[in-house]
Write a protein that holds these residues in place. Structure first.
Motif, short mmCIF file in Angstrom:
data_model
loop_
_atom_site.label_atom_id
_atom_site.label_comp_id
_atom_site.label_asym_id
_atom_site.label_seq_id
_atom_site.Cartn_x
_atom_site.Cartn_y
_atom_site.Cartn_z
N VAL A 116 -27.01 -34.10 9.37
CA VAL A 116 -25.80 -33.29 9.49
C VAL A 116 -25.39 -33.25 10.95
CG1 VAL A 116 -24.81 -31.00 9.10
CG2 VAL A 116 -26.63 -31.84 7.59
N ALA A 140 -23.46 -30.83 13.41
CA ALA A 140 -23.00 -29.44 13.49
C ALA A 140 -22.20 -29.28 14.78
CB ALA A 140 -24.18 -28.48 13.47
N LEU A 142 -29.60 -23.47 8.78
CA LEU A 142 -28.28 -23.03 9.24
C LEU A 142 -28.20 -21.51 9.34
CD1 LEU A 142 -25.35 -23.85 9.98
CD2 LEU A 142 -24.82 -23.69 7.54
N THR A 160 -19.98 -27.81 9.95
CA THR A 160 -20.91 -28.90 9.68
C THR A 160 -20.24 -30.02 8.91
OG1 THR A 160 -21.67 -27.85 7.65
CG2 THR A 160 -22.91 -27.37 9.66
#
Length: 158
Positions: free
Chosen positions: A72, A74, A127, A142
């Motif tokens: 991911v 972010a 998260l 994200t």
């Protein structure tokens, strides 16, 4: 602390190109490719290490093989961009092993982070328990990686 950089000549560039592509190359093979004998090649490698041009060596691991199925990016906006607050945020990110890269940006987004997780549930826990409540975080956006078509570590050696 960065040490002073010495001029990089063509032979150094050959050495760097081969070491970046194949970090486990033997000094004898590296010397042959650079057109040197082994002792002067080793001296050049040591000098490149000592002056900070070569920062280190590592193995390139396959995330999937280790069960990391999710990557991911972010995008983090901070409440304050004061240097002390930036440092606190960066130190906090450096302590989290799931964060593999942390880059400060200019513009609306302050940092972009590359994060790995085993699965979606693990990322969601990360998260909500680690990233969003981190010091000085205002917002986090994200984007999940669907496919990686190119990963090229290092820099071009020209």
């Amino acid at each position: 602390m960065h040490r002073s950089r010495l001029p990089i000549d063509d032979i150094d560039r050959v050495i760097l190109r081969h070491l970046q592509a194949e970090g486990r190359i033997t000094n004898v093979d590296l010397a042959e490719r650079a057109g040197l004998t082994a002792p002067p090649c080793l001296r050049r490698v040591r000098a490149l290490e000592e002056n900070g041009t070569i920062r280190g060596y590592h193995a390139d691991l396959d995330a999937q093989s280790l069960g990391y199925g999710i990557t991911v990016f972010a995008m983090v906006s901070l409440k304050s961009q004061a240097e002390a607050d930036l440092k606190i945020f960066e130190e906090h990110m450096a302590a989290l092993p799931q964060i593999r890269e942390c880059h400060m940006l200019n513009g609306e987004i302050d940092f972009i982070l590359k994060v790995v997780a085993h699965d979606l549930q693990e990322f969601q826990r990360f998260l909500t328990s680690e990233l969003t409540p981190a010091p000085n975080v205002e917002s986090v956006k994200t984007s999940f990686v669907i496919r990686t078509s190119l990963t090229r570590p290092g820099v071009p050696v020209d």
